[in-house]
Design a protein around this motif. Structure first.
Motif, mmCIF file in Angstrom:
data_model
loop_
_atom_site.group_PDB
_atom_site.id
_atom_site.type_symbol
_atom_site.label_atom_id
_atom_site.label_comp_id
_atom_site.label_asym_id
_atom_site.label_seq_id
_atom_site.Cartn_x
_atom_site.Cartn_y
_atom_site.Cartn_z
ATOM 1 N N ALA A 246 0.824 -1.211 0.000
ATOM 2 C CA ALA A 246 0.000 0.000 0.000
ATOM 3 C C ALA A 246 0.860 1.264 0.000
ATOM 4 N N LEU A 247 2.093 1.138 0.511
ATOM 5 C CA LEU A 247 2.999 2.283 0.531
ATOM 6 C C LEU A 247 3.638 2.533 -0.828
ATOM 7 N N TRP A 248 3.505 1.561 -1.727
ATOM 8 C CA TRP A 248 4.120 1.673 -3.056
ATOM 9 C C TRP A 248 3.084 1.264 -4.103
ATOM 10 N N PRO A 249 2.139 2.148 -4.419
ATOM 11 C CA PRO A 249 1.017 1.777 -5.287
ATOM 12 C C PRO A 249 1.319 1.913 -6.774
ATOM 13 N N GLY B 160 -3.536 15.748 -11.645
ATOM 14 C CA GLY B 160 -4.347 16.120 -10.490
ATOM 15 C C GLY B 160 -4.483 14.999 -9.475
ATOM 16 N N ASP B 161 -3.484 14.123 -9.414
ATOM 17 C CA ASP B 161 -3.511 12.977 -8.503
ATOM 18 C C ASP B 161 -3.127 13.449 -7.098
ATOM 19 N N SER B 162 -4.132 13.607 -6.220
ATOM 20 C CA SER B 162 -3.859 14.131 -4.882
ATOM 21 C C SER B 162 -2.983 13.196 -4.058
ATOM 22 N N ALA B 163 -3.117 11.884 -4.280
ATOM 23 C CA ALA B 163 -2.264 10.931 -3.563
ATOM 24 C C ALA B 163 -0.804 11.128 -3.953
ATOM 25 N N ALA B 164 -0.560 11.444 -5.224
ATOM 26 C CA ALA B 164 0.808 11.712 -5.674
ATOM 27 C C ALA B 164 1.378 12.936 -4.971
ATOM 28 N N LEU B 165 0.535 13.945 -4.749
ATOM 29 C CA LEU B 165 1.001 15.151 -4.064
ATOM 30 C C LEU B 165 1.396 14.845 -2.621
ATOM 31 N N VAL B 166 0.607 14.032 -1.942
ATOM 32 C CA VAL B 166 0.929 13.657 -0.562
ATOM 33 C C VAL B 166 2.256 12.907 -0.514
ATOM 34 N N ARG B 167 2.431 11.974 -1.428
ATOM 35 C CA ARG B 167 3.679 11.201 -1.447
ATOM 36 C C ARG B 167 4.858 12.084 -1.858
ATOM 37 N N ALA B 168 4.618 13.044 -2.754
ATOM 38 C CA ALA B 168 5.677 13.986 -3.119
ATOM 39 C C ALA B 168 6.124 14.773 -1.894
ATOM 40 N N GLY B 169 5.172 15.178 -1.072
ATOM 41 C CA GLY B 169 5.509 15.903 0.146
ATOM 42 C C GLY B 169 6.326 15.052 1.104
ATOM 43 N N ALA B 170 5.935 13.788 1.238
ATOM 44 C CA ALA B 170 6.677 12.883 2.138
ATOM 45 C C ALA B 170 8.106 12.681 1.643
ATOM 46 N N PHE B 171 8.269 12.478 0.334
ATOM 47 C CA PHE B 171 9.621 12.316 -0.221
ATOM 48 C C PHE B 171 10.429 13.603 -0.077
ATOM 49 N N ALA B 172 9.778 14.755 -0.242
ATOM 50 C CA ALA B 172 10.485 16.032 -0.108
ATOM 51 C C ALA B 172 10.975 16.232 1.326
ATOM 52 N N VAL B 173 10.134 15.900 2.301
ATOM 53 C CA VAL B 173 10.551 16.014 3.704
ATOM 54 C C VAL B 173 11.736 15.091 3.983
ATOM 55 N N ALA B 174 11.662 13.875 3.468
ATOM 56 C CA ALA B 174 12.773 12.937 3.648
ATOM 57 C C ALA B 174 14.052 13.489 3.024
ATOM 58 N N THR B 175 13.932 14.100 1.848
ATOM 59 C CA THR B 175 15.112 14.638 1.172
ATOM 60 C C THR B 175 15.743 15.767 1.966
ATOM 61 N N VAL B 176 14.913 16.641 2.510
ATOM 62 C CA VAL B 176 15.440 17.745 3.335
ATOM 63 C C VAL B 176 16.184 17.193 4.550
ATOM 64 N N ALA B 177 15.600 16.182 5.196
ATOM 65 C CA ALA B 177 16.259 15.573 6.361
ATOM 66 C C ALA B 177 17.588 14.931 5.964
ATOM 67 N N GLU B 178 17.605 14.263 4.824
ATOM 68 C CA GLU B 178 18.834 13.613 4.357
ATOM 69 C C GLU B 178 19.914 14.637 4.035
ATOM 70 N N LEU B 179 19.530 15.738 3.399
ATOM 71 C CA LEU B 179 20.510 16.770 3.057
ATOM 72 C C LEU B 179 21.028 17.475 4.305
#
Length: 261
Positions: A33-36, A96-115
């Protein structure tokens, strides 16, 4: 010896990688479910292999406290998560895939933490500075080239994989391969043994996850046998190299950190 907070944090991260990797391997509903982006069982197996590989690298770095080795690993992961965030944001803008936007936000937060963590460890030196030999450096150059070409082809959605990939899977695997390429190039640029050891730990576990599924690959899949032969060559070569340097080579088989200059 009492573990430091940083070591405990690395242990937690390693176990999270392992749990998610096993979940994807067995296709547990909570994990898939985390990787649809795919429904093909073998796509999940490939993703599992990357996570299990990450488990090994993170566990080794935390256990050895070789914090300088985090640089390459963080560059690898940040390239993937950053690329995935941009791709998912573009998917939202297009579809307009809202689920994609949520996952984009999660990946962006992870990237900021990694950097942020990357900036913190960037100047931390490698403790074990034993130089890598010529065979290992040449092997890293070859693997980096293979990963660069494969990652680029996957991002372009060219049919180079042993089986047909969904477009989303091809793109995201392309980012995974591109990140791995950077990881190997980083080791090649700083060719000390411990700047390159994490990649070998990861490679060995990556190979171990894939062997059995790839042996039964012809069941229900249309196989590109040329691609499969190349993939088997990479698996065999990387596994042999990893076993030699991690367990057999008298100069490198000890897992103790050698800080002699």
């Amino acid at each position: 010896m009492k573990s430091s907070p940083a070591q405990l944090g690395m242990l937690v991260l390693a176990l999270a990688d392992l749990v998610l990797g096993v979940g994807l391997f067995v296709q547990a509903p909570w994990a898939t479910a985390l990787w649809p982006f795919t429904e093909q069982p073998l796509d999940y197996v490939v993703l599992s292999s990357f996570l299990v590989a990450g488990f090994g690298t993170v566990l080794w770095i935390g256990r050895s406290q070789e914090w300088g080795a985090l640089r390459g690993a963080l560059l690898d992961v940040a390239l993937f998560t950053g690329g995935a965030a941009v791709w998912l944001a573009a998917r939202y803008a297009t579809d307009g895939d809202s689920a994609a936007l949520v996952r984009a936000g999660a990946f962006a937060v992870a990237t900021v933490a990694e950097l942020a963590l990357l900036a913190r460890v960037w100047r931390v030196p490698i403790r074990d500075t034993r130089p890598a030999d010529l065979v290992l450096r040449a092997s890293f150059a070859l693997f980096a080239l293979v990963l660069l070409l494969s990652g680029g082809a996957l991002l372009l959605r060219l049919p180079i994989w042993p089986w047909q990939l969904a477009p989303a899977s091809s793109t995201l695997l392309g980012f995974l391969f591109a990140g791995s390429c950077v990881y190997f190039l980083h080791g090649l640029a700083r060719p000390s043994w411990h700047a390159m050891k994490g990649q070998l730990v990861a490679f060995l576990l990556y190979d171990a996850v894939l062997v059995q599924p790839y042996l039964s690959l012809d069941q229900g899949y249309k196989i590109n046998h040329t691609s499969l032969a190349v993939y088997w060559a990479v698996i065999a070569g990387s596994a042999a190299l990893s076993v030699w340097y991690l367990f057999l080579n008298p100069r490198t088989r000890s897992w103790a950190v050698d800080e002699r200059r």
